[in-house]
Design an enzyme around this catalytic site. Sequence first.
Site, PDB file in Angstrom:
ATOM      1  N   GLU A 233       0.848  -1.279   0.149  1.00 51.19           N
ATOM      2  CA  GLU A 233      -0.062  -0.067   0.165  1.00 51.19           C
ATOM      3  C   GLU A 233       1.128   1.283  -0.049  1.00 51.19           C
ATOM      4  OE1 GLU A 233      -2.990   1.235  -0.376  1.00 51.19           O
ATOM      5  OE2 GLU A 233      -4.161  -0.241   0.203  1.00 51.19           O
TER       6      GLU A 233
ATOM      7  N   ASP B 277     -10.133   0.629  -4.483  1.00 51.92           N
ATOM      8  CA  ASP B 277      -8.946   0.596  -3.484  1.00 51.92           C
ATOM      9  C   ASP B 277      -8.183   2.109  -3.651  1.00 51.92           C
ATOM     10  OD1 ASP B 277      -6.963   0.239  -1.604  1.00 51.92           O
ATOM     11  OD2 ASP B 277      -7.405  -1.841  -1.989  1.00 51.92           O
TER      12      ASP B 277
ATOM     13  N   ASN C  26     -10.468   4.662   1.286  1.00 45.77           N
ATOM     14  CA  ASN C  26      -9.459   4.522   0.408  1.00 45.77           C
ATOM     15  C   ASN C  26      -9.761   5.633  -0.770  1.00 45.77           C
ATOM     16  OD1 ASN C  26      -7.740   2.105   0.482  1.00 45.77           O
ATOM     17  ND2 ASN C  26      -9.359   0.695   0.611  1.00 45.77           N
TER      18      ASN C  26
END
Length: 320
Positions: A23, A222, A153
């Site tokens: 991430e 996301d 997100n």
Amino acid sequence: MPTISPCLGHAEALYSPPSHLGEGPSWDAARGEFRWLDILGRRLHRHHLESGEHRVIELDQLSSFAQPLVDGDDLLVTEHGLAIMEHAHGQVAPWRDVEADNPVTRSNDARADQHGGLWFSTMGKHAEPGAGSLYRLYRGTIYTLCTDISIPNALCFSADGQHAWLTDTTTQVVMRWSLDADGFPQRTDGSAFLQNGQAAAPDMLLSPEPWADFSNDPGSPDGAVIDSEGCMWLALWGSGRVARLSPEGKEIGHVQVNAEQPSCPAFGGRDLTTLLITTATEGQTEQAPGRQDGATFIIDLRDILPGVRGQHEEPLHIRS
């Protein structure tokens, strides 16, 4: 059925060892390196794009983003708040506590905005419904923008600083927020977030508007980033693709990755034409033969979409 958009290309693995939860990718222009986090693996990755030199820093806390600072260090977004990481040796010192006394939550998506602020979020370590919140660091103060989020997100911003995007992944809908002159969400009457030094509470803010709906898509929204043409590049977890969405929120193309769970894209490289994509193995019980789940991917868009590049991002100033 989901919209079928043209495939713009297939990203190749830049770094194959898998991240449990890759991430928070970003580009450090001063050093010519991409960086990203393995949140659950508690690792910070730094990759120099031209030399290929790769460095892994082990972390003590769950961390989701490393923001370059003007003095050369980094601001680390962690499960306990914000910390300063000394760049040369990776030493970490607490800076601001955020939910440090809440054992349920950790940090998640984060991104610097066009106004010198940093948006960052929290969520439940087991995605507990409504456990997360959204914050903004601005001129040394941390403000709460939203609460009762499950999986925050898609934090990203328009080049003119007038809009922010975000999603609660569980809703399958990407939202867009109108911002005031300081880069905050506007109050319900359209006025500024800060009034005579007083901040608006989350329930005093205009609600973000639905912008792109993925309810019928196999992927879930996301991480995201906005390019020079105002288009969003959105990782769709579970679909193996990063979609390019028009300024109106319509999918107009996608990049394929050889991993089921792409998590977040970021632009980098000397001309900001290189797209890096993190992926994850979180929740997978087995890996399909030949798939590279958890790898970090890269694709150069220079010849695929001439003229398209990422936005230049300035280092953050937090200390006098």
